[in-house]
Write an enzyme that holds these catalytic residues in place. Structure first.
Site, PDB file in Angstrom:
ATOM      1  N   ASP A  98       2.624   2.651   9.094  1.00  0.00           N
ATOM      2  CA  ASP A  98       0.950   2.875  10.195  1.00  0.00           C
ATOM      3  C   ASP A  98       0.739   0.763  10.075  1.00  0.00           C
ATOM      4  O   ASP A  98      -0.355   0.728   9.804  1.00  0.00           O
ATOM      5  CB  ASP A  98      -0.056   3.404   9.053  1.00  0.00           C
ATOM      6  N   GLU A 120       7.031   9.742  10.847  1.00  0.00           N
ATOM      7  CA  GLU A 120       4.999  10.128   9.698  1.00  0.00           C
ATOM      8  C   GLU A 120       4.444   9.827  10.786  1.00  0.00           C
ATOM      9  O   GLU A 120       3.419   8.926  10.553  1.00  0.00           O
ATOM     10  CB  GLU A 120       5.514   8.786   8.850  1.00  0.00           C
ATOM     11  N   GLU A 134      -5.111   1.054   8.982  1.00  0.00           N
ATOM     12  CA  GLU A 134      -3.943   1.920   9.064  1.00  0.00           C
ATOM     13  C   GLU A 134      -3.937   3.183   9.906  1.00  0.00           C
ATOM     14  O   GLU A 134      -3.224   3.506  10.719  1.00  0.00           O
ATOM     15  CB  GLU A 134      -3.184   2.131   7.789  1.00  0.00           C
ATOM     16  N   HIS A 206      -3.303  -1.864  -3.071  1.00  0.00           N
ATOM     17  CA  HIS A 206      -3.329  -2.858  -2.683  1.00  0.00           C
ATOM     18  C   HIS A 206      -3.676  -3.188  -1.216  1.00  0.00           C
ATOM     19  O   HIS A 206      -4.451  -3.859  -0.418  1.00  0.00           O
ATOM     20  CB  HIS A 206      -1.536  -2.700  -2.178  1.00  0.00           C
ATOM     21  N   ARG A 208      -6.415  -2.646   1.814  1.00  0.00           N
ATOM     22  CA  ARG A 208      -7.163  -3.997   2.059  1.00  0.00           C
ATOM     23  C   ARG A 208      -8.856  -3.757   2.083  1.00  0.00           C
ATOM     24  O   ARG A 208      -9.445  -4.221   1.867  1.00  0.00           O
ATOM     25  CB  ARG A 208      -7.187  -4.287   3.588  1.00  0.00           C
ATOM     26  N   HIS A 238       0.084  -5.639  -6.632  1.00  0.00           N
ATOM     27  CA  HIS A 238       0.576  -6.379  -5.031  1.00  0.00           C
ATOM     28  C   HIS A 238       0.555  -7.926  -5.397  1.00  0.00           C
ATOM     29  O   HIS A 238      -0.209  -8.002  -5.123  1.00  0.00           O
ATOM     30  CB  HIS A 238       0.181  -5.273  -4.220  1.00  0.00           C
TER      31      HIS A 238
HETATM   32  C1  UD1 Z   1       1.747  -3.997   4.080  1.00  0.00           C
HETATM   33  C2  UD1 Z   1       0.835  -3.351   5.016  1.00  0.00           C
HETATM   34  C3  UD1 Z   1       0.098  -2.168   4.528  1.00  0.00           C
HETATM   35  C4  UD1 Z   1       0.914  -1.285   3.749  1.00  0.00           C
HETATM   36  C5  UD1 Z   1       1.274  -2.470   2.319  1.00  0.00           C
HETATM   37  C6  UD1 Z   1       2.688  -1.350   1.460  1.00  0.00           C
HETATM   38  C7  UD1 Z   1      -0.599  -3.757   7.634  1.00  0.00           C
HETATM   39  C8  UD1 Z   1      -1.640  -4.342   7.957  1.00  0.00           C
HETATM   40  N1  UD1 Z   1      -0.850  -3.561   6.299  1.00  0.00           N
HETATM   41  O1  UD1 Z   1      -0.094  -4.176   3.769  1.00  0.00           O
HETATM   42  O2  UD1 Z   1      -0.602  -0.727   4.762  1.00  0.00           O
HETATM   43  O3  UD1 Z   1       0.688  -0.511   2.853  1.00  0.00           O
HETATM   44  O4  UD1 Z   1       1.736  -3.199   3.649  1.00  0.00           O
HETATM   45  O5  UD1 Z   1       2.609  -2.820   0.659  1.00  0.00           O
HETATM   46  O6  UD1 Z   1       0.379  -3.621   7.968  1.00  0.00           O
HETATM   47  N2  UD1 Z   1       2.817 -10.629   0.292  1.00  0.00           N
HETATM   48  C9  UD1 Z   1       4.062 -11.181  -0.649  1.00  0.00           C
HETATM   49  N3  UD1 Z   1       5.510 -10.917  -0.857  1.00  0.00           N
HETATM   50  C10 UD1 Z   1       5.668  -9.581  -0.063  1.00  0.00           C
HETATM   51  C11 UD1 Z   1       4.846  -8.804   0.240  1.00  0.00           C
HETATM   52  C12 UD1 Z   1       3.768  -9.738   0.481  1.00  0.00           C
HETATM   53  O7  UD1 Z   1       3.616 -12.453  -0.806  1.00  0.00           O
HETATM   54  O8  UD1 Z   1       6.342  -9.513  -0.142  1.00  0.00           O
HETATM   55  C13 UD1 Z   1       1.452 -11.137   0.098  1.00  0.00           C
HETATM   56  C14 UD1 Z   1       1.780 -11.847   1.227  1.00  0.00           C
HETATM   57  O9  UD1 Z   1       0.423 -13.201   0.601  1.00  0.00           O
HETATM   58  C15 UD1 Z   1       1.820 -11.469   2.986  1.00  0.00           C
HETATM   59  C16 UD1 Z   1      -0.038 -10.017   1.742  1.00  0.00           C
HETATM   60  O10 UD1 Z   1       0.465 -10.086   0.685  1.00  0.00           O
HETATM   61  O11 UD1 Z   1       0.457 -12.693   3.265  1.00  0.00           O
HETATM   62  C17 UD1 Z   1      -0.576  -9.903   2.729  1.00  0.00           C
HETATM   63  O12 UD1 Z   1       0.846  -9.438   3.284  1.00  0.00           O
HETATM   64  P1  UD1 Z   1       0.426  -7.697   4.510  1.00  0.00           P
HETATM   65  O13 UD1 Z   1       1.824  -7.241   5.386  1.00  0.00           O
HETATM   66  O14 UD1 Z   1      -0.129  -8.283   5.855  1.00  0.00           O
HETATM   67  O15 UD1 Z   1      -0.380  -6.713   4.135  1.00  0.00           O
HETATM   68  P2  UD1 Z   1       0.138  -5.586   2.401  1.00  0.00           P
HETATM   69  O16 UD1 Z   1      -1.363  -5.996   1.879  1.00  0.00           O
HETATM   70  O17 UD1 Z   1       0.966  -6.310   2.120  1.00  0.00           O
HETATM   71  N1  UDP Z   2       6.747   1.233  -4.955  1.00  0.00           N
HETATM   72  C1  UDP Z   2       8.143  -0.251  -6.269  1.00  0.00           C
HETATM   73  N2  UDP Z   2       7.347  -0.926  -6.861  1.00  0.00           N
HETATM   74  C2  UDP Z   2       6.558  -0.781  -7.223  1.00  0.00           C
HETATM   75  C3  UDP Z   2       5.492   0.114  -6.299  1.00  0.00           C
HETATM   76  C4  UDP Z   2       5.514   0.612  -5.458  1.00  0.00           C
HETATM   77  O1  UDP Z   2       8.850  -0.004  -5.337  1.00  0.00           O
HETATM   78  O2  UDP Z   2       6.157  -1.847  -7.902  1.00  0.00           O
HETATM   79  C5  UDP Z   2       7.387   1.680  -4.443  1.00  0.00           C
HETATM   80  C6  UDP Z   2       6.776   3.518  -4.207  1.00  0.00           C
HETATM   81  O3  UDP Z   2       7.595   3.465  -5.603  1.00  0.00           O
HETATM   82  C7  UDP Z   2       6.772   3.626  -3.085  1.00  0.00           C
HETATM   83  C8  UDP Z   2       6.461   2.481  -2.446  1.00  0.00           C
HETATM   84  O4  UDP Z   2       6.808   1.557  -2.535  1.00  0.00           O
HETATM   85  O5  UDP Z   2       7.612   4.509  -2.011  1.00  0.00           O
HETATM   86  C9  UDP Z   2       4.881   2.514  -1.369  1.00  0.00           C
HETATM   87  O6  UDP Z   2       4.564   1.310  -1.000  1.00  0.00           O
HETATM   88  P1  UDP Z   2       3.009   0.534  -0.975  1.00  0.00           P
HETATM   89  O7  UDP Z   2       2.263   1.002  -2.483  1.00  0.00           O
HETATM   90  O8  UDP Z   2       3.517  -0.940  -1.061  1.00  0.00           O
HETATM   91  O9  UDP Z   2       2.639   0.918   0.320  1.00  0.00           O
HETATM   92  P2  UDP Z   2       1.732   2.497   0.977  1.00  0.00           P
HETATM   93  O10 UDP Z   2       2.343   3.501   0.743  1.00  0.00           O
HETATM   94  O11 UDP Z   2       0.684   2.847   0.399  1.00  0.00           O
HETATM   95  O12 UDP Z   2       1.595   2.203   2.423  1.00  0.00           O
END
Ligand code: UD1
Ligand code: UDP
Length: 368
Positions: A98, A120, A134, A206, A208, A238
């Site tokens: 999502d 999924e 999402e 994490h 939004r 996160h």
């Molecule tokens: C995203 C997804 C969310 C998912 C989550 C899993 C969208 C809109 N959101 O949220 O559905 O549950 O990933 O974790 O698609 N960042 C880093 N390093 C990383 C990853 C992220 O620094 O490896 C920081 C960056 O500043 C980035 C911010 O996190 O801009 C947000 O990343 P983004 O993918 O937009 O949203 P998430 O909140 O991570």
């Molecule tokens: N996860 C990980 N390291 C962490 C926290 C989560 O590998 O420090 C894994 C977790 O086991 C799961 C996935 O990340 O498989 C979940 O990701 P996240 O919570 O970022 O996203 P969501 O599932 O909410 O989209």
């Protein structure tokens, strides 16, 4: 006959966990060429997971920017993914879940009239703004997809209710369980064992829709749990600045709260195994914890994964400090209440989801 050319798009940490088993399964089959596109909506968190599962991206768009906004990430991604589809000319595109990556990839595949399979599919809260964005991403992808891989009967029913043709939907289980079963054999929970007399409480957050006051409430609830004195909180934070800056400001000084960088997947699985209790607003963690027999308090008011709540292993506590602390205290103080929630159940899959997904992809081939 030319091999079926399948392109998988992966953007974030959970997509990498959940598509890795599908990549491996596709690579085992003859008559298929498999290409992995990393949008790299995430960077470090994506790379960690891909490395553990030994998946190398064939194309890497390296799109992540610090604190990226939804519209600007989407707009950059549309142009970049479209160019890949033009180059690659796949017969079938797969994406999972999502995120912005799945929504954009489904849209781009539609524009190029390429078949799209959604892994999924069918998870719904019915609330457009929760989880945000999402819930809307999933609903939009359902309109665009040709093949819908629903993890559970309930998610299938959601799709049929929205008018998706039954012959386009298959119930496969969730590939998160395939990944977990593979990883759990390879981890050692000893690293996270809490000091004598304390129990480990594992936290992730994490979403939004929780930025601002709801996330501050989550931090306050977590702090109250750590104040008890008989718990040790482990919280891999996160890296989204809207989360990490607040978490550090509100929790870093507590002697029994350990804030870490995101753990790589095997270490996070080890931490889940070592935990007494898990607090999370994560989708994937809600699916993993029941298989490990770990009670979860879900830091949300609603969930598109009600199966864990129905099975009695998960409870919704919302992003509300008082409810978080009350429900955690109940589980920490009442062994019967704890045992009731800690029965290992597996409502999300049996570890063979990837095989079912790939079978369906190959049966239906490239036909419309
Ligand atoms: C995203 C997804 C969310 C998912 C989550 C899993 C969208 C809109 N959101 O949220 O559905 O549950 O990933 O974790 O698609 N960042 C880093 N390093 C990383 C990853 C992220 O620094 O490896 C920081 C960056 O500043 C980035 C911010 O996190 O801009 C947000 O990343 P983004 O993918 O937009 O949203 P998430 O909140 O991570
Ligand atoms: N996860 C990980 N390291 C962490 C926290 C989560 O590998 O420090 C894994 C977790 O086991 C799961 C996935 O990340 O498989 C979940 O990701 P996240 O919570 O970022 O996203 P969501 O599932 O909410 O989209």
């Amino acid at each position: 006959m030319r091999p079926l050319h399948v392109l998988l798009a992966i953007g974030t940490r959970p997509e990498a966990v959940k598509l890795a088993p599908v990549v491996h399964e596709l690579r085992r089959r003859p008559d298929v060429t498999v290409r992995v596109l990393a949008t790299a909506q995430h960077r470090q968190m994506l790379d960690q997971i891909l490395a553990f599962f030994d998946v190398v991206a064939d194309i890497d768009l390296d799109l992540m920017r610090r604190n990226q906004g939804l519209a600007e990430l989407t707009s950059r991604m549309v142009a970049a993914v479209d160019a890949v589809l033009v180059d690659e000319q796949p017969d079938l595109v797969l994406a999972q879940g999502d995120t912005t990556t799945v929504m954009v990839t489904a849209l781009c595949a539609f524009y190029r009239q390429i078949r799209f399979g959604h892994v999924e599919a069918g998870l719904r809260t019915g609330n457009k703004y929760s989880p945000f964005p999402e819930e809307m991403n999933r609903s939009l992808v359902a309109r665009l997809a040709d093949l819908h891989f629903a993890p559970t009967e309930r998610s299938r029913a959601n799709l049929l209710h929205e008018g998706i043709a039954p012959d386009r939907v298959s119930v496969t289980g969730n590939t998160v369980i395939d990944a977990l079963q593979w990883a759990v054999e390879r981890v050692d929970p000893a690293e996270f064992a809490p000091p004598e007399g304390r129990r480990l409480v594992l936290v992730t957050a994490h979403r939004r829709e929780h930025f601002g006051t709801p996330f501050e409430q989550i931090c306050d609830g977590v702090r109250t749990i750590a104040d008890r004195g008989d718990t040790e909180v482990l919280y891999p934070v996160h890296p989204n600045p809207s989360i990490s800056e607040v978490a550090r400001a509100r929790l870093a000084d507590h002697p029994r709260i350990r804030l870490t960088e995101p753990l790589d997947y095997p270490r996070f699985v080890a931490a889940m195994r070592a935990a007494h209790l898990i607090l999370t607003d994560s989708g994937g963690v809600q699916e993993e914890a029941p298989s490990l027999g770990k009670p979860i308090l879900v830091l949300r008011d609603d969930t598109e994964r009600p199966e864990g709540v129905d099975a009695g292993t998960a409870r919704l506590v919302g992003p509300h400090a008082e409810r978080i602390a009350t429900q955690a205290n109940r589980l920490l103080d009442d062994p019967d209440a704890y045992r009731e929630m800690a029965r290992a159940q597996n409502p999300y899959g049996d570890g063979h989801a990837a095989r079912r997904i790939v079978d369906t992809c190959l049966d239906t081939g490239a036909s419309p």
